[in-house]
Each structure stands twice: as structure tokens, then as C-alpha cells.
Design an enzyme around this catalytic site. Sequence first.
Site, PDB file in Angstrom:
ATOM      1  N   CYS A  96       0.845  -1.201   0.000  1.00 25.71           N
ATOM      2  CA  CYS A  96       0.000   0.000   0.000  1.00 25.71           C
ATOM      3  C   CYS A  96       0.883   1.256   0.000  1.00 25.71           C
ATOM      4  O   CYS A  96       1.737   1.419   0.877  1.00 25.71           O
ATOM      5  CB  CYS A  96      -0.908  -0.026   1.232  1.00 25.71           C
ATOM      6  SG  CYS A  96      -1.774   1.520   1.519  1.00 25.71           S
TER       7      CYS A  96
ATOM      8  N   ASP B 101      -0.819  16.439  -1.771  1.00 23.86           N
ATOM      9  CA  ASP B 101      -1.105  15.536  -2.888  1.00 23.86           C
ATOM     10  C   ASP B 101      -0.061  15.761  -3.984  1.00 23.86           C
ATOM     11  O   ASP B 101       0.292  16.893  -4.310  1.00 23.86           O
ATOM     12  CB  ASP B 101      -2.516  15.796  -3.425  1.00 23.86           C
ATOM     13  CG  ASP B 101      -3.016  14.648  -4.277  1.00 23.86           C
ATOM     14  OD1 ASP B 101      -3.928  13.927  -3.833  1.00 23.86           O
ATOM     15  OD2 ASP B 101      -2.477  14.461  -5.398  1.00 23.86           O
TER      16      ASP B 101
ATOM     17  N   HIS C 120      -4.434   0.987   8.522  1.00 25.43           N
ATOM     18  CA  HIS C 120      -4.913   0.706   7.165  1.00 25.43           C
ATOM     19  C   HIS C 120      -6.383   0.292   7.203  1.00 25.43           C
ATOM     20  O   HIS C 120      -6.736  -0.776   7.696  1.00 25.43           O
ATOM     21  CB  HIS C 120      -4.094  -0.398   6.494  1.00 25.43           C
ATOM     22  CG  HIS C 120      -4.521  -0.648   5.078  1.00 25.43           C
ATOM     23  ND1 HIS C 120      -3.914  -0.065   3.993  1.00 25.43           N
ATOM     24  CD2 HIS C 120      -5.550  -1.378   4.573  1.00 25.43           C
ATOM     25  CE1 HIS C 120      -4.543  -0.431   2.888  1.00 25.43           C
ATOM     26  NE2 HIS C 120      -5.541  -1.239   3.213  1.00 25.43           N
TER      27      HIS C 120
ATOM     28  N   HIS D 180      -8.559   7.971   2.908  1.00 30.74           N
ATOM     29  CA  HIS D 180      -7.903   9.278   2.996  1.00 30.74           C
ATOM     30  C   HIS D 180      -8.927  10.357   2.714  1.00 30.74           C
ATOM     31  O   HIS D 180      -9.908  10.135   1.994  1.00 30.74           O
ATOM     32  CB  HIS D 180      -6.724   9.383   2.024  1.00 30.74           C
ATOM     33  CG  HIS D 180      -7.057   9.006   0.619  1.00 30.74           C
ATOM     34  ND1 HIS D 180      -7.149   7.700   0.206  1.00 30.74           N
ATOM     35  CD2 HIS D 180      -7.330   9.763  -0.477  1.00 30.74           C
ATOM     36  CE1 HIS D 180      -7.459   7.661  -1.071  1.00 30.74           C
ATOM     37  NE2 HIS D 180      -7.588   8.900  -1.518  1.00 30.74           N
TER      38      HIS D 180
HETATM   39  P1  5GP Z   1      -8.083   8.948  -4.711  1.00 33.14           P
HETATM   40  O1  5GP Z   1      -8.020   8.982  -6.210  1.00 33.14           O
HETATM   41  O2  5GP Z   1      -7.853   7.539  -4.199  1.00 33.14           O
HETATM   42  O3  5GP Z   1      -9.249   9.623  -4.109  1.00 33.14           O
HETATM   43  O4  5GP Z   1      -6.859   9.832  -4.221  1.00 33.14           O
HETATM   44  C1  5GP Z   1      -5.545   9.394  -4.243  1.00 33.14           C
HETATM   45  C2  5GP Z   1      -4.689  10.633  -4.295  1.00 33.14           C
HETATM   46  O5  5GP Z   1      -3.384  10.270  -3.913  1.00 33.14           O
HETATM   47  C3  5GP Z   1      -4.593  11.255  -5.691  1.00 33.14           C
HETATM   48  O6  5GP Z   1      -5.070  12.607  -5.645  1.00 33.14           O
HETATM   49  C4  5GP Z   1      -3.109  11.162  -6.030  1.00 33.14           C
HETATM   50  O7  5GP Z   1      -2.624  12.309  -6.716  1.00 33.14           O
HETATM   51  C5  5GP Z   1      -2.456  10.990  -4.672  1.00 33.14           C
HETATM   52  N1  5GP Z   1      -1.260  10.196  -4.687  1.00 33.14           N
HETATM   53  C6  5GP Z   1      -1.078   8.992  -5.294  1.00 33.14           C
HETATM   54  N2  5GP Z   1       0.167   8.541  -5.070  1.00 33.14           N
HETATM   55  C7  5GP Z   1       0.789   9.480  -4.305  1.00 33.14           C
HETATM   56  C8  5GP Z   1       2.098   9.567  -3.736  1.00 33.14           C
HETATM   57  O8  5GP Z   1       2.950   8.691  -3.896  1.00 33.14           O
HETATM   58  N3  5GP Z   1       2.367  10.692  -3.012  1.00 33.14           N
HETATM   59  C9  5GP Z   1       1.440  11.674  -2.810  1.00 33.14           C
HETATM   60  N4  5GP Z   1       1.828  12.731  -2.086  1.00 33.14           N
HETATM   61  N5  5GP Z   1       0.189  11.620  -3.328  1.00 33.14           N
HETATM   62  C10 5GP Z   1      -0.121  10.533  -4.055  1.00 33.14           C
HETATM   63 ZN    ZN Z   2      -2.369   1.255   3.699  1.00 26.87          ZN
END
Ligand code: 5GP
Ligand code: ZN
Length: 113
Positions: free
Chosen positions: A4, A30, A46, A99
Site C-alpha cells: 500500500c 497531494d 490501514h 484518505h
Molecule cells: P483517490 O483517487 O484515491 O481519491 O486519491 C488518491 C490521491 O493520492 C490522488 O489525488 C493522487 O494524486 C495521490 N497520490 C497517489 N500517489 C501518491 C504519492 O505517492 N504521493 C502523494 N503525495 N500523493 C499521491
Molecule cells: Zn495502507
Amino acid sequence: MSDCIFCKIIAGELASDKLYEDEGAVAFRDIHPQAPVHFLVVPKRHIASVAEITPENSGAAAHCFEVIAKLAVQEKLSGGFRVISNCGENAGQTVPHIHFHVLAGKTLGAAMV
Ligand code: 5GP
Ligand code: ZN
């Protein structure tokens, strides 16, 4: 969860631009910001998504909202902010560790809630 991304960030195995950390949660910016201010508040525990919240683990999720309130002050978001949690495929969830997106720094569109 060993595969993860957010567990790896929490464990310090992956770098992040961290704003806050305590015993129960972390907040980091982000990597693909959708607003001038865009950070994620993530419980250290988690939990896959909002759909997996139970009476036993809900404290971890509730704690994230205490952190959001604290960060709204720390990051000077007095003009307002939006909190979003995508849950599952149709919502576009890409990281299966619960998140809360916090978006601010401009007038956010009224198109989506
Ligand atoms: P979801 O699409 O699951 O609601 O949001 C996941 C968020 O995590 C996305 O906005 C994406 O840009 C961010 N994200 C994905 N991988 C990483 C990472 O390795 N570091 C950071 N800081 N953000 C991440
Ligand atoms: Zn996790």
C-alpha cells in the site's frame, strides 16, 4: 499492508511533503494537486475506504477530522475548504487506504456538491 502506497509513506519508506503527523494520522500534500492547497489526511491504521468503517475502527477516521480542523488553522484556511473521500471504483478511488482530500486556496466549483 506491505503493497500500500500510503502505508509506505506512513512508514517513511516513500517520501512525501508532510504537513502534520501524530500517533494516529499523517497529512501530506497531494502529488497531483487539484487546487492551490491540496493535501491528504490519512489514518496510520490501514482501512481500505469509508465503506470499511466499523464501530471498532471508526475512531481512526474520526481522528482525521480532528486533524483537519487543526490543519485548517495551521494552514490558514479561514476562507473555507472542501473535504472529499472517494470510495470505490465509481468514485474514482485510486489508493485503497482511506484518505480525506482537503482542497482550498480558491473558490471551488459548485458542480460537485
Ligand atoms: P483517490 O483517487 O484515491 O481519491 O486519491 C488518491 C490521491 O493520492 C490522488 O489525488 C493522487 O494524486 C495521490 N497520490 C497517489 N500517489 C501518491 C504519492 O505517492 N504521493 C502523494 N503525495 N500523493 C499521491
Ligand atoms: Zn495502507
